[in-house]
Scaffold this active site. Structure first.
Site, PDB file in Angstrom:
ATOM      1  N   LYS A  15       0.734  -1.125   0.023  1.00 20.79           N
ATOM      2  CA  LYS A  15      -0.166   0.024  -0.071  1.00 20.79           C
ATOM      3  C   LYS A  15       0.761   1.351  -0.103  1.00 20.79           C
ATOM      4  CE  LYS A  15      -4.403  -1.408   2.123  1.00 20.79           C
ATOM      5  NZ  LYS A  15      -5.241  -1.037   3.313  1.00 20.79           N
ATOM      6  N   ASP A  21     -10.058   3.557   2.336  1.00 14.37           N
ATOM      7  CA  ASP A  21      -9.858   2.970   3.725  1.00 14.37           C
ATOM      8  C   ASP A  21     -10.832   3.747   4.547  1.00 14.37           C
ATOM      9  OD1 ASP A  21      -8.806   0.629   3.075  1.00 14.37           O
ATOM     10  OD2 ASP A  21      -6.990   1.311   3.609  1.00 14.37           O
TER      11      ASP A  21
END
Ligand code: ATR
Length: 286
Positions: A76, A113
């Site tokens: 990520k 997220d």
């Protein structure tokens, strides 16, 4: 024969999830549910890619006609440097979990997220108002960054942050400003007047230590949520529920963070339904 078989054509839209390892990922099951629900000519596949191969693989997928990918652990943060463009959320959070490829091969990095976290709260605790009271966040890792970013954007007036390693919390406070760092040993005290308590640590996950949190100081109306979804009801959530606090489990964050990617790649805005939740839950290994 072949009842329920849903073939794809040569023109199918393609997406997937890049991680290492990736076999545990629930994303193929989740995205596959939506593909089927919407009868889309497309496929979403797991892509096990080692860290050393990540950069080349990302570019290669773009030239293979993929519409984009989800990015998971451990890629990520490295995805940030590899994308040609970042959304404001991805830049602020410092991590990318969704990449869209355009026709000219440019990679755009997104981070959904925080969006998933907030949408999960809206669905699970619709009466919670972000601007009414402080929030207490446990943990200062990658998940905490995404959550702090969206909570500040949503207008939470005060964020109290506590982490076992205080220096990591101080670093986030320097970066985001307007955070109050609280000693880990004093986290129970810091729950006073809070309207939201969030566990962003891995504590409580099956196979790790339990999070021991004394909830005595937390107002009864405060929403308690956990990013851990295995088990679905962690000890923190069970304790909170037992004393009457509204609780929101962590599975919804995973489901909602997947929505923007699906919409970008396959052109349909999907829903997080009870049926989807049950289907994804059934795929959780014990
Ligand atoms: P993620 O990106 O998923 O948030 P991470 O960056 O590894 O993962 O962060 C994990 C969080 O869980 C951190 O806040 C970590 O605290 P430290 O910064 O002190 O490591 C917290 N955590 C993990 N195990 C813990 C434990 N046994 N006690 C307290 N906090 C713990």
């Amino acid at each position: 024969m072949l009842a329920g078989f849903q073939p794809i054509s040569g023109a199918a839209r393609l997406a997937g999830v890049i991680g290492w390892p990736v076999a545990h990922s629930l994303s193929p099951r989740l995205q596959g549910f939506w593909l089927r629900e919407h009868q889309i000519d497309g496929a979403y596949v797991p892509l096990p890619v080692r860290p050393n191969d990540f950069s080349a693989s990302l570019r290669a997928l773009s030239s293979c006609g993929f519409a984009g990918v989800n990015v998971t652990i451990p890629h990520k943060e490295s995805a940030v440097a590899l994308c040609d463009e970042l959304t404001e959320d991805a830049r602020a959070i410092g991590a990318v979990n969704t990449v869209t490829f355009d026709k000219s091969g440019r990679l755009k990095g997104h981070n959904s997220d925080g969006f998933g976290f907030l949408e999960n709260l809206k669905q699970g605790a619709p009466t919670w108002r972000p601007d009414e009271s402080p929030a207490l966040i446990l943990g200062a890792g990658g998940a905490a960054r995404a959550i702090i970013h969206v909570l500040l954007k949503a207008g939470v007036p005060e964020i109290r942050l506590t982490n076992r390693t205080r220096a990591r919390a101080e670093k986030l406070a320097t970066e985001f400003g307007s955070l109050r760092v609280v000693e880990w040993e004093e986290h129970a005290l810091a729950a006073r007047e809070c309207g939201l308590l969030v566990n962003t640590t891995s504590l409580g996950m099956t196979g790790t230590e339990t999070l021991e949190f004394n909830l005595d100081n937390l107002p009864k109306a405060a929403v308690v949520t956990d990013i851990v979804y295995k088990p679905l009801e962690t000890k923190l959530l069970a304790d909170a529920r037992a004393r009457g606090n509204p609780t929101v489990d962590g599975l919804g964050m995973l489901l909602h963070q997947a929505r923007p990617g699906f919409e970008a790649w396959f052109g349909v805005s999907p829903n997080v339904s009870d049926e989807l939740r049950s289907f994804v839950l059934a795929g959780l290994t014990p």
